[in-house]
Design an enzyme around this catalytic site. Structure first.
Site, PDB file in Angstrom:
ATOM      1  CB  ILE A 123      -0.993   0.035   1.175  1.00 57.34           C
ATOM      2  CG1 ILE A 123      -0.272   0.029   2.511  1.00 57.34           C
ATOM      3  CG2 ILE A 123      -1.996  -1.099   1.070  1.00 57.34           C
ATOM      4  CD1 ILE A 123      -1.171   0.336   3.684  1.00 57.34           C
ATOM      5  N   GLY A 158      14.239  -2.093   9.439  1.00 61.02           N
ATOM      6  CA  GLY A 158      13.088  -1.521   8.760  1.00 61.02           C
ATOM      7  C   GLY A 158      11.859  -2.393   8.736  1.00 61.02           C
ATOM      8  CG  HIS A 208       6.812  -8.896   4.885  1.00 59.15           C
ATOM      9  ND1 HIS A 208       6.918  -8.790   6.255  1.00 59.15           N
ATOM     10  CD2 HIS A 208       7.174  -7.691   4.383  1.00 59.15           C
ATOM     11  CE1 HIS A 208       7.323  -7.568   6.575  1.00 59.15           C
ATOM     12  NE2 HIS A 208       7.495  -6.887   5.456  1.00 59.15           N
ATOM     13  CG  HIS A 213       9.531  -5.710   0.866  1.00 60.20           C
ATOM     14  ND1 HIS A 213       8.627  -4.693   1.042  1.00 60.20           N
ATOM     15  CD2 HIS A 213       9.909  -6.095   2.108  1.00 60.20           C
ATOM     16  CE1 HIS A 213       8.465  -4.461   2.323  1.00 60.20           C
ATOM     17  NE2 HIS A 213       9.233  -5.308   3.005  1.00 60.20           N
TER      18      HIS A 213
END
Length: 119
Positions: free
Chosen positions: A36, A98, A105, A107
């Site tokens: 998002i 971060g 997960h 990226h």
């Protein structure tokens, strides 16, 4: 308990369908959806459906599911047209690196030049 859905986990809520997401791929063990807050034209998150706080704990407990996450990340990159151009696959582990959502997960980031080091 690791592997079990966590009531306060954003990604567990997405897996359960309680929070909407733009899903691009789904398997029995993984879910891939658009970030998002994308950092590039293509920014997709690939998660295990089971809750593990980071990639290391996922790999230790469920190495086959960790492999599924990597396989799906490669397929997302191909689906998004990034295989030839190149892409970045990132696992942030810990707040100091971060990580904001403490559910493992990956990226998948691409669609623009990606300098190194990032930042």
């Amino acid at each position: 308990m690791a592997g079990e859905p966590q009531a306060d986990c954003l990604f567990c809520k997405i897996v359960e369908g309680k929070i909407p997401a733009t899903v691009v791929r789904e398997t029995a063990t993984t879910l891939a959806f658009r970030d998002i807050n994308p950092q590039a034209p293509t920014h997709v998150l690939v998660i295990p459906k089971a809750h593990y706080p980071d990639a290391a704990s996922l790999a230790a407990a469920e190495p086959l599911v960790a492999a599924d996450v990597l396989t799906e990340a490669a397929l997302v990159a191909a689906d998004e047209g990034l295989s030839e151009r190149g892409h970045r696959l990132v696992f942030n582990t810990g707040a100091g690196a971060g990580q904001v959502v403490f559910h493992a997960h990956a990226h998948v980031i691409g669609g623009r030049g990606l300098q190194w080091p990032p930042g």
